[in-house]
Design a protein around this motif. Structure first.
Motif, PDB file in Angstrom:
ATOM      1  N   HIS A   3      34.162  36.003  31.722  1.00  0.00           N
ATOM      2  CA  HIS A   3      34.238  34.989  32.822  1.00  0.00           C
ATOM      3  C   HIS A   3      35.279  33.895  32.339  1.00  0.00           C
ATOM      4  O   HIS A   3      36.180  33.822  33.557  1.00  0.00           O
ATOM      5  CB  HIS A   3      33.083  33.977  32.457  1.00  0.00           C
ATOM      6  CG  HIS A   3      32.650  32.864  33.308  1.00  0.00           C
ATOM      7  ND1 HIS A   3      31.465  32.189  33.576  1.00  0.00           N
ATOM      8  CD2 HIS A   3      33.449  32.192  34.226  1.00  0.00           C
ATOM      9  CE1 HIS A   3      31.466  31.388  34.552  1.00  0.00           C
ATOM     10  NE2 HIS A   3      32.749  31.219  34.844  1.00  0.00           N
ATOM     11  N   MET A   6      38.670  35.621  33.414  1.00  0.00           N
ATOM     12  CA  MET A   6      38.888  35.545  35.072  1.00  0.00           C
ATOM     13  C   MET A   6      39.262  34.130  35.422  1.00  0.00           C
ATOM     14  O   MET A   6      40.315  33.853  36.188  1.00  0.00           O
ATOM     15  CB  MET A   6      37.427  35.845  35.745  1.00  0.00           C
ATOM     16  CG  MET A   6      37.100  37.232  35.689  1.00  0.00           C
ATOM     17  SD  MET A   6      38.631  38.076  36.775  1.00  0.00           S
ATOM     18  CE  MET A   6      38.153  39.731  36.313  1.00  0.00           C
ATOM     19  N   SER A  10      43.000  32.914  37.129  1.00  0.00           N
ATOM     20  CA  SER A  10      42.861  32.222  38.346  1.00  0.00           C
ATOM     21  C   SER A  10      43.972  31.035  38.022  1.00  0.00           C
ATOM     22  O   SER A  10      44.450  30.634  39.065  1.00  0.00           O
ATOM     23  CB  SER A  10      41.529  31.967  38.691  1.00  0.00           C
ATOM     24  OG  SER A  10      40.673  32.793  38.986  1.00  0.00           O
ATOM     25  N   ALA A  13      47.858  32.514  37.632  1.00  0.00           N
ATOM     26  CA  ALA A  13      48.551  33.329  38.471  1.00  0.00           C
ATOM     27  C   ALA A  13      49.676  32.471  39.297  1.00  0.00           C
ATOM     28  O   ALA A  13      50.825  33.114  38.956  1.00  0.00           O
ATOM     29  CB  ALA A  13      47.534  33.817  39.472  1.00  0.00           C
ATOM     30  N   LEU A  14      49.407  31.469  39.813  1.00  0.00           N
ATOM     31  CA  LEU A  14      50.452  30.658  40.519  1.00  0.00           C
ATOM     32  C   LEU A  14      51.479  30.169  39.551  1.00  0.00           C
ATOM     33  O   LEU A  14      52.691  30.429  39.864  1.00  0.00           O
ATOM     34  CB  LEU A  14      49.778  29.535  41.348  1.00  0.00           C
ATOM     35  CG  LEU A  14      50.448  29.018  42.558  1.00  0.00           C
ATOM     36  CD1 LEU A  14      50.329  29.893  43.672  1.00  0.00           C
ATOM     37  CD2 LEU A  14      50.218  27.772  42.627  1.00  0.00           C
TER      38      LEU A  14
ATOM     39  N   TRP B  50      57.613  28.428  49.644  1.00  0.00           N
ATOM     40  CA  TRP B  50      57.450  30.021  49.167  1.00  0.00           C
ATOM     41  C   TRP B  50      58.522  30.854  49.444  1.00  0.00           C
ATOM     42  O   TRP B  50      59.048  31.382  49.074  1.00  0.00           O
ATOM     43  CB  TRP B  50      55.848  30.707  49.440  1.00  0.00           C
ATOM     44  CG  TRP B  50      54.907  30.219  48.525  1.00  0.00           C
ATOM     45  CD1 TRP B  50      53.851  29.356  48.703  1.00  0.00           C
ATOM     46  CD2 TRP B  50      55.008  30.479  47.225  1.00  0.00           C
ATOM     47  NE1 TRP B  50      53.366  29.163  47.549  1.00  0.00           N
ATOM     48  CE2 TRP B  50      53.680  29.736  46.514  1.00  0.00           C
ATOM     49  CE3 TRP B  50      55.648  31.345  46.287  1.00  0.00           C
ATOM     50  CZ2 TRP B  50      53.494  30.157  45.109  1.00  0.00           C
ATOM     51  CZ3 TRP B  50      55.386  31.414  44.944  1.00  0.00           C
ATOM     52  CH2 TRP B  50      54.351  30.841  44.360  1.00  0.00           C
ATOM     53  N   PHE B 100      45.914  38.012  44.113  1.00  0.00           N
ATOM     54  CA  PHE B 100      45.572  36.999  43.073  1.00  0.00           C
ATOM     55  C   PHE B 100      45.118  35.551  43.944  1.00  0.00           C
ATOM     56  O   PHE B 100      44.893  34.822  43.227  1.00  0.00           O
ATOM     57  CB  PHE B 100      47.033  36.288  42.382  1.00  0.00           C
ATOM     58  CG  PHE B 100      47.544  37.684  41.291  1.00  0.00           C
ATOM     59  CD1 PHE B 100      46.398  37.658  40.254  1.00  0.00           C
ATOM     60  CD2 PHE B 100      48.525  38.405  41.455  1.00  0.00           C
ATOM     61  CE1 PHE B 100      46.930  38.649  39.221  1.00  0.00           C
ATOM     62  CE2 PHE B 100      48.786  39.273  40.540  1.00  0.00           C
ATOM     63  CZ  PHE B 100      47.964  39.446  39.360  1.00  0.00           C
ATOM     64  N   LEU B 102      46.343  33.997  46.207  1.00  0.00           N
ATOM     65  CA  LEU B 102      47.130  32.824  46.410  1.00  0.00           C
ATOM     66  C   LEU B 102      47.547  33.052  47.886  1.00  0.00           C
ATOM     67  O   LEU B 102      48.594  33.317  48.484  1.00  0.00           O
ATOM     68  CB  LEU B 102      48.748  33.095  45.802  1.00  0.00           C
ATOM     69  CG  LEU B 102      48.526  33.401  44.245  1.00  0.00           C
ATOM     70  CD1 LEU B 102      49.632  33.774  43.743  1.00  0.00           C
ATOM     71  CD2 LEU B 102      47.970  32.153  43.543  1.00  0.00           C
ATOM     72  N   VAL B 145      39.870  38.039  42.731  1.00  0.00           N
ATOM     73  CA  VAL B 145      38.750  37.141  42.429  1.00  0.00           C
ATOM     74  C   VAL B 145      38.683  36.181  43.489  1.00  0.00           C
ATOM     75  O   VAL B 145      39.591  35.579  43.973  1.00  0.00           O
ATOM     76  CB  VAL B 145      39.153  36.137  40.932  1.00  0.00           C
ATOM     77  CG1 VAL B 145      37.891  35.386  40.777  1.00  0.00           C
ATOM     78  CG2 VAL B 145      39.372  37.286  39.918  1.00  0.00           C
ATOM     79  N   THR B 162      30.012  34.559  38.364  1.00  0.00           N
ATOM     80  CA  THR B 162      31.127  35.702  38.012  1.00  0.00           C
ATOM     81  C   THR B 162      30.534  37.104  38.399  1.00  0.00           C
ATOM     82  O   THR B 162      31.159  38.186  38.476  1.00  0.00           O
ATOM     83  CB  THR B 162      31.843  35.823  36.745  1.00  0.00           C
ATOM     84  OG1 THR B 162      30.888  35.395  35.666  1.00  0.00           O
ATOM     85  CG2 THR B 162      32.764  34.638  36.906  1.00  0.00           C
TER      86      THR B 162
END
Lengths: 178, 222
Positions: A3, A6, A10, A13-14, B50, B100, B102, B145, B162
């Motif tokens: 958990h 993850m 999240s 990532a960005l 972007w 991801f 995004l 995810v 989850t």
């Protein structure tokens, strides 16, 4: 543990990608600011260019949803779904998820609130919404941006993949939680 | 696209009339039109951001490296696109952004990839095999995810949100692979694209639009 991992992915990532792009750019001695603004100029052009295509497809889908036809299909298909022990509540998601992402999330919220958080139906709806992309929106935006009007087999493949996704969702959820 | 447009609107009006929801359907024209402009305008800023980032990534060679890594896969999927085409890098970036979750980044990058594919396209009005493949990959919505869904589940007090990640990933992978497979399959059966120049001016205007017409057997060229 899983958990947390993850959540970490999240969360990072960005920002991670942005740091990576900028750092490599700096190391390679790219004039970051100039190149960025130069690329960004296209943003406005692209966004305005897709408006006619978005209007065509979003107006069509809004009318389709307002017409009550989705509910009618639900009434017809309910007995068939019952045969596979699938609640008729999930049906709107199956239809709407190819048409409108926000509508699919809305229906999903309703189901989660009404069926109870841990109900089988909620799990099925969650997997169905989470595993889909709005086919019609992607089609309108991507092809609209470059002026494609002959789709050839693109829509057929998209809808078939959506259909496979629905069947797979029913089967996988039944197998894991049933 | 002609048939889809006609179908969505005319069927909605008829069904709306049958269901006694005609006023709602007519209202939907206004709300839908407003929504489209809102969507487009909300995209301007994030798209600019972007596209700017992507330009840096391209100039610094980062995208080239990523494109090289996934080359064995893209070579198979997009065999009509030259290996050194910038489209390959954009496709790779768009796919990563989607994986991801995004979405904001994925849309502008995906459009960029489509623009690159359009440069290789022999008929600018119809979708090339590579475009159909790229679209298929996108509509299958491959995502590691499903963050939004998890957020809603947490909101309603789901005990272990989850636990839906694994089944969702499995389902999305199945849909994704089947989209690629079906795209490759239909590519074989569908009539190949033909350059409008080869068809002559009259043929373009008479050639019509829409899925069915583009399926006409022009034969020959690949």
């Amino acid at each position: 543990m899983f958990h947390q991992l993850m959540n970490l992915i999240s969360l990072w990532a960005l920002p991670g990608i942005i740091i990576l792009i900028l750092t490599i750019g700096l190391v390679r001695k790219i004039p970051l600011y100039e190149v960025f603004t130069d690329g960004a100029k296209e943003g406005f052009k692209v966004a305005v260019n897709i408006i006619p295509y978005l209007v065509a497809i979003i107006v069509g889908i809004s009318m389709f949803r307002a017409s009550g036809i989705i509910e009618s299909i639900g009434v017809v298909c309910a007995p068939l779904l019952e045969h596979f022990k699938v609640s008729a509540d999930v049906l709107p998601i199956m239809i709407v998820r190819s048409l409108s992402g926000s509508a699919a999330l809305g229906v999903f919220s309703d189901i989660a609130n009404n069926s109870g958080a841990d109900a089988y139906t909620t799990k099925l709806a969650a997997v169905m919404v989470g595993s889909s992309e709005t086919t019609f929106y992607v089609l309108a935006v991507y092809f609209g941006a470059i002026g494609i009007s002959k789709l050839r087999y693109a829509l057929i493949v998209g809808l078939l993949a959506d259909f496979v996704g629905i069947i797979a969702a029913i089967a996988v959820v039944k197998w894991m939680f049933g | 696209m002609n048939y889809i447009f006609y179908f969505l609107i005319v069927v909605s009006i008829i069904a709306g009339a049958a269901n006694g929801k005609l006023p709602d359907v007519v209202n939907a024209i206004l709300t839908g039109a407003e929504l489209s402009v809102k969507v487009a305008f909300s995209l301007i800023g994030i798209m600019a951001f972007w596209l700017g980032m992507m330009k840096i990534a391209k100039k610094s060679g980062l995208i080239g490296v990523i494109a090289k890594i996934i080359k064995p896969v893209t070579k198979k999927l997009f065999n009509e696109i030259p290996e050194d085409s910038p489209a390959i890098g954009d496709i790779a970036m768009s796919f990563s952004a989607n994986a991801f979750g995004l979405t904001n980044a994925a849309t502008p990058i995906g459009i960029k990839a489509m623009e690159e594919l359009q440069k290789q396209n022999i008929d600018k009005k119809s979708a090339s095999n590579a475009m159909c493949m790229f679209l298929a990959m996108n509509t299958a919505g491959f995502q590691l995810v499903p963050a939004t869904v998890i957020a809603i589940l947490i909101g309603v007090g789901y005990e272990n949100p989850t636990e839906i990640i694994a089944p969702t990933l499995l389902v999305t992978t199945i849909a994704f692979l089947s989209a690629i497979f079906m795209s490759k399959l239909l590519q074989k059966f569908w009539a190949p694209q033909q350059s409008p120049l080869a068809m002559g001016e009259g043929r373009i205007s008479a050639g019509g639009t829409g899925v069915r017409n583009s399926g006409e057997d022009f034969g020959g060229e690949n």
